[in-house]
Design a protein around this motif. Structure first.
Motif, PDB file in Angstrom:
ATOM      1  N   SER A 153       0.825  -1.209   0.000  1.00 45.77           N
ATOM      2  CA  SER A 153       0.000   0.000   0.000  1.00 45.77           C
ATOM      3  C   SER A 153       0.860   1.261   0.000  1.00 45.77           C
ATOM      4  O   SER A 153       0.378   2.342  -0.316  1.00 45.77           O
ATOM      5  CB  SER A 153      -0.935   0.008   1.209  1.00 45.77           C
ATOM      6  OG  SER A 153      -0.204   0.152   2.410  1.00 45.77           O
ATOM      7  N   THR A 174       4.186   3.690  -4.685  1.00 48.89           N
ATOM      8  CA  THR A 174       3.596   4.749  -5.504  1.00 48.89           C
ATOM      9  C   THR A 174       4.136   4.623  -6.925  1.00 48.89           C
ATOM     10  O   THR A 174       5.230   4.076  -7.130  1.00 48.89           O
ATOM     11  CB  THR A 174       3.968   6.146  -4.968  1.00 48.89           C
ATOM     12  OG1 THR A 174       5.391   6.309  -5.086  1.00 48.89           O
ATOM     13  CG2 THR A 174       3.533   6.319  -3.518  1.00 48.89           C
ATOM     14  N   LEU A 232      -8.235   6.956 -16.026  1.00 46.34           N
ATOM     15  CA  LEU A 232      -8.544   7.686 -14.799  1.00 46.34           C
ATOM     16  C   LEU A 232      -7.628   7.201 -13.686  1.00 46.34           C
ATOM     17  O   LEU A 232      -7.331   6.021 -13.593  1.00 46.34           O
ATOM     18  CB  LEU A 232     -10.004   7.461 -14.402  1.00 46.34           C
ATOM     19  CG  LEU A 232     -11.042   7.887 -15.423  1.00 46.34           C
ATOM     20  CD1 LEU A 232     -12.428   7.511 -14.945  1.00 46.34           C
ATOM     21  CD2 LEU A 232     -10.961   9.378 -15.695  1.00 46.34           C
ATOM     22  N   GLY A 233      -7.203   8.091 -12.868  1.00 46.60           N
ATOM     23  CA  GLY A 233      -6.367   7.728 -11.739  1.00 46.60           C
ATOM     24  C   GLY A 233      -6.747   8.533 -10.513  1.00 46.60           C
ATOM     25  O   GLY A 233      -7.546   9.459 -10.588  1.00 46.60           O
ATOM     26  N   ASP A 234      -6.169   8.159  -9.402  1.00 40.87           N
ATOM     27  CA  ASP A 234      -6.433   8.905  -8.172  1.00 40.87           C
ATOM     28  C   ASP A 234      -5.741  10.255  -8.245  1.00 40.87           C
ATOM     29  O   ASP A 234      -4.593  10.360  -8.662  1.00 40.87           O
ATOM     30  CB  ASP A 234      -5.885   8.134  -6.974  1.00 40.87           C
ATOM     31  CG  ASP A 234      -6.629   6.829  -6.766  1.00 40.87           C
ATOM     32  OD1 ASP A 234      -7.779   6.732  -7.237  1.00 40.87           O
ATOM     33  OD2 ASP A 234      -6.072   5.914  -6.138  1.00 40.87           O
ATOM     34  N   ALA A 235      -6.452  11.278  -7.885  1.00 39.90           N
ATOM     35  CA  ALA A 235      -5.861  12.612  -7.924  1.00 39.90           C
ATOM     36  C   ALA A 235      -5.558  13.105  -6.544  1.00 39.90           C
ATOM     37  O   ALA A 235      -6.012  12.673  -5.569  1.00 39.90           O
ATOM     38  CB  ALA A 235      -6.811  13.587  -8.611  1.00 39.90           C
TER      39      ALA A 235
END
Length: 64
Positions: free
Chosen positions: A8, A11, A61-64
């Motif tokens: 987790s 990155t 789409l990705g986490d912003a």
């Protein structure tokens, strides 16, 4: 720097830094391994010649 084994905490930036730290030879070896993995999962992949582009745009789409 502290070493963590928690996925987790990984990155995309950290993975990019790791990949960039590899030598060209190591990067090419990984490329060959990934290609071999892809070819082992889809036997006809290497013989596929006719590939058509998608009819619509692809939005990632990705986490912003």
């Amino acid at each position: 720097m502290e070493i963590s084994h928690d996925r987790s905490e990984e990155t995309p930036e950290g993975k990019a830094r790791w990949f960039q730290s590899l030598s060209i030879e190591d990067r090419m070896e990984l490329l060959v391994e990934f290609c071999d993995l892809a070819l082992s999962g889809r036997q006809g992949l290497a013989e596929a010649r006719h590939v058509e582009p998608p009819e619509a745009r692809v939005l990632v789409l990705g986490d912003a």
